[in-house]
Design a protein around this motif. Structure first.
Motif, PDB file in Angstrom:
ATOM      1  N   GLY A  65       0.814  -1.209   0.000  1.00 15.60           N
ATOM      2  CA  GLY A  65       0.000   0.000   0.000  1.00 15.60           C
ATOM      3  C   GLY A  65       0.846   1.256   0.000  1.00 15.60           C
ATOM      4  O   GLY A  65       0.482   2.272  -0.612  1.00 15.60           O
ATOM      5  N   GLN A  69       1.884   3.962  -3.674  1.00 13.88           N
ATOM      6  CA  GLN A  69       1.726   5.410  -3.662  1.00 13.88           C
ATOM      7  C   GLN A  69       2.947   6.114  -4.238  1.00 13.88           C
ATOM      8  O   GLN A  69       2.880   7.284  -4.627  1.00 13.88           O
ATOM      9  N   ILE A  73      -0.238   2.723  -9.450  1.00 18.99           N
ATOM     10  CA  ILE A  73      -1.041   1.508  -9.418  1.00 18.99           C
ATOM     11  C   ILE A  73      -0.699   0.580 -10.582  1.00 18.99           C
ATOM     12  O   ILE A  73      -0.466  -0.620 -10.396  1.00 18.99           O
ATOM     13  N   VAL A 118      -4.559  -4.829  -0.384  1.00 19.76           N
ATOM     14  CA  VAL A 118      -4.917  -3.399  -0.388  1.00 19.76           C
ATOM     15  C   VAL A 118      -5.428  -2.872  -1.718  1.00 19.76           C
ATOM     16  O   VAL A 118      -5.841  -1.718  -1.802  1.00 19.76           O
ATOM     17  N   LEU A 122      -7.813   0.613  -2.514  1.00 15.25           N
ATOM     18  CA  LEU A 122      -7.043   1.585  -3.269  1.00 15.25           C
ATOM     19  C   LEU A 122      -7.778   2.002  -4.540  1.00 15.25           C
ATOM     20  O   LEU A 122      -7.902   3.192  -4.851  1.00 15.25           O
ATOM     21  N   ASN A 125     -11.087   3.929  -3.575  1.00 15.47           N
ATOM     22  CA  ASN A 125     -10.822   5.284  -3.105  1.00 15.47           C
ATOM     23  C   ASN A 125     -10.361   6.210  -4.232  1.00 15.47           C
ATOM     24  O   ASN A 125     -10.663   7.404  -4.225  1.00 15.47           O
ATOM     25  N   THR A 126      -9.615   5.663  -5.184  1.00 17.16           N
ATOM     26  CA  THR A 126      -9.050   6.477  -6.258  1.00 17.16           C
ATOM     27  C   THR A 126     -10.059   6.788  -7.356  1.00 17.16           C
ATOM     28  O   THR A 126     -10.101   7.902  -7.883  1.00 17.16           O
ATOM     29  N   SER A 188      -4.786   6.802 -12.330  1.00 18.27           N
ATOM     30  CA  SER A 188      -5.800   7.621 -11.666  1.00 18.27           C
ATOM     31  C   SER A 188      -6.670   8.297 -12.721  1.00 18.27           C
ATOM     32  O   SER A 188      -6.271   8.408 -13.887  1.00 18.27           O
ATOM     33  N   GLU A 354      -6.151   8.715   2.599  1.00 17.53           N
ATOM     34  CA  GLU A 354      -4.748   8.403   2.331  1.00 17.53           C
ATOM     35  C   GLU A 354      -4.212   7.332   3.279  1.00 17.53           C
ATOM     36  O   GLU A 354      -3.601   6.349   2.851  1.00 17.53           O
ATOM     37  N   VAL A 357      -5.715   3.084   3.414  1.00 22.70           N
ATOM     38  CA  VAL A 357      -5.277   1.957   2.593  1.00 22.70           C
ATOM     39  C   VAL A 357      -4.183   1.170   3.308  1.00 22.70           C
ATOM     40  O   VAL A 357      -4.224  -0.056   3.404  1.00 22.70           O
TER      41      VAL A 357
END
Length: 416
Positions: A65, A69, A73, A118, A122, A125-126, A188, A354, A357
């Motif tokens: 996770g 970042q 991804i 995760v 992820l 949320n994104t 993203s 943030e 995750v």
């Protein structure tokens, strides 16, 4: 005609990548006897390699996770799927016990970690603002579905030909998934000039400092931050019990339990596969419900009803009723990982987008510890008492305890 938002393409691409990773990781169960027969390795050594894979994939989650970042991804998904592919290719050429430990225990565990820990929160949320709970439900449903669905097919291939052909089938699936990720995955919405599904605001640019962070330090620092919150301990404790009562106990010992009551292994494995199908329905529905209902009460009833079903399972088998066993299979499949969407929602509400995750990665690590305890403890209990009943009754009681853990979380922290 209304154009399909790209978030849904990302969702279903991730859905199938998780299924493939789940197939790779869970297929270990059908290779125990073939490896034992061909290489003459001790079953304890083979079990150690497969157990190491479980441990590594669970505890790598928080670090995955943090790393994702930094590197993005798409790149991390390609690296992880590539690692799974390498582990499968090397499996075809192994000849020594340490080869299995390295290839399946280490590489397989690392490759599966991102997909099975995760990645679901992820992506949700994104790429999603609205329907985030539904997105998490769909993605987490694929985890258990992938791990259970193909087991009968792989077992049939091994019995009809050789274990290497089963490995090749899984490898081909992994290669196809690698190419699809390469072709269609995006880091993203901002990268392709759109907003997340359901958002009407402009996307905020990523902080430059985010790319310079040390992912391992971030994972550890986030863990110590979580330690200060009661909600982390309650969620981690309930997820420990979740792992104990699902892939730790049912996933490891269900077939053996059925065999001890005179049900043939192929039939028992088929029941597990059916659980995988109904898990897809139950966990997706749980995600939909988690957008609408107090997540504490969802978890309370999931754990309480799971506990009740575990108490009744030995009775159903003692009666020799396949009908009762099928009822259990359908119900347990619906409930298998229905706990995940509301758990992720609560973690996000408590810790923010943030941090949640990585913190969910640590919560999932507790899940894997519970799974390991049940996998080992169930075998110890059977050897000592010549029955699994005590293990399943004990797991049922623990589930009732988990229902109490989640209901004492503050209501404002469980908003959908």
């Amino acid at each position: 005609m209304r154009k399909l938002h790209y978030s849904w393409i990302i969702l279903f691409l991730t859905f199938f990548s998780i299924i493939v990773a789940g197939i790779v990781r869970s297929s270990s169960g059908v290779f125990v006897i073939p490896f034992e027969e061909e290489f003459h390795w001790d079953r304890s050594m083979i079990s150690f390699a497969f157990g190491l894979s479980l441990f590594i994939y669970g505890f790598s989650g928080p670090f995955m996770g943090a790393i994702v970042q930094s590197v993005g991804i798409k790149k991390m998904m390609l690296i992880s799927m590539g690692t799974l592919m390498i582990s499968l290719i090397l499996t075809l050429f192994m000849s020594e016990p340490w080869h299995l430990v390295l290839v399946w225990g280490v590489l397989n565990g690392l490759g599966a970690s991102l997909f099975l820990t995760v990645l679901s929160p992820l992506i949700a949320n994104t790429w999603f603002v609205k329907r985030r709970g539904l997105a998490i439900g769909i993605l987490t449903a694929s985890t258990a579905t992938g791990q259970l669905l193909l087991l009968p097919l792989l077992a049939y291939v091994i019995e009809d030909s050789t274990w290497k052909n089963a490995i090749v089938i899984i490898l081909i699936l992994s290669m196809i998934m690698f190419l699809l990720i390469w072709s269609f995955m995006k880091d993203s919405p901002r990268k392709i000039g759109i907003t997340p599904y359901g958002s009407e605001e402009e996307i905020v640019s990523e902080s430059p400092n985010k790319l310079k962070m040390n992912p391992f330090k971030t994972a550890i620092d986030t863990l110590f931050y979580a330690f200060k919150h009661k909600e982390f301990w309650l969620l981690a404790g309930s997820f420990f019990i979740c792992g104990l009562s699902t892939n730790g106990l049912i996933g490891t010992h269900f077939v053996a339990l059925c065999v001890s009551f005179g049900i043939v292994a192929v039939t028992a494995a088929s029941f597990l596969s059916i659980m995988g199908v109904f898990d897809l329905v139950g966990t997706t529905a749980s995600g939909w419900l988690s957008d609408r209902i107090d997540n504490r009460w969802l978890l309370f009833w999931y754990y309480a009803l799971r506990g009740l079903s575990l108490l009744l399972l030995p009775y159903a088998l003692q009666q020799g009723s396949l009908t009762l066993l099928m009822i259990f299979t359908v119900f347990y499949g619906l409930d298998w990982i229905a706990t995940v969407p509301p758990t992720i929602n609560i973690a996000r509400n408590v810790f923010g987008l943030e941090k949640s995750v990585i913190i969910y990665g640590w919560i999932f690590a507790a899940h894997q510890v519970g799974a390991a305890v049940a996998a080992y403890g169930g075998g110890v209990i059977f050897e000592r008492y010549d029955t699994y009943s005590y293990a399943f009754v004990g797991a049922g009681i623990f589930c009732f305890l988990a229902s109490l853990f989640v209901i004492i979380i503050r209501k404002e922290q469980a908003k959908n």
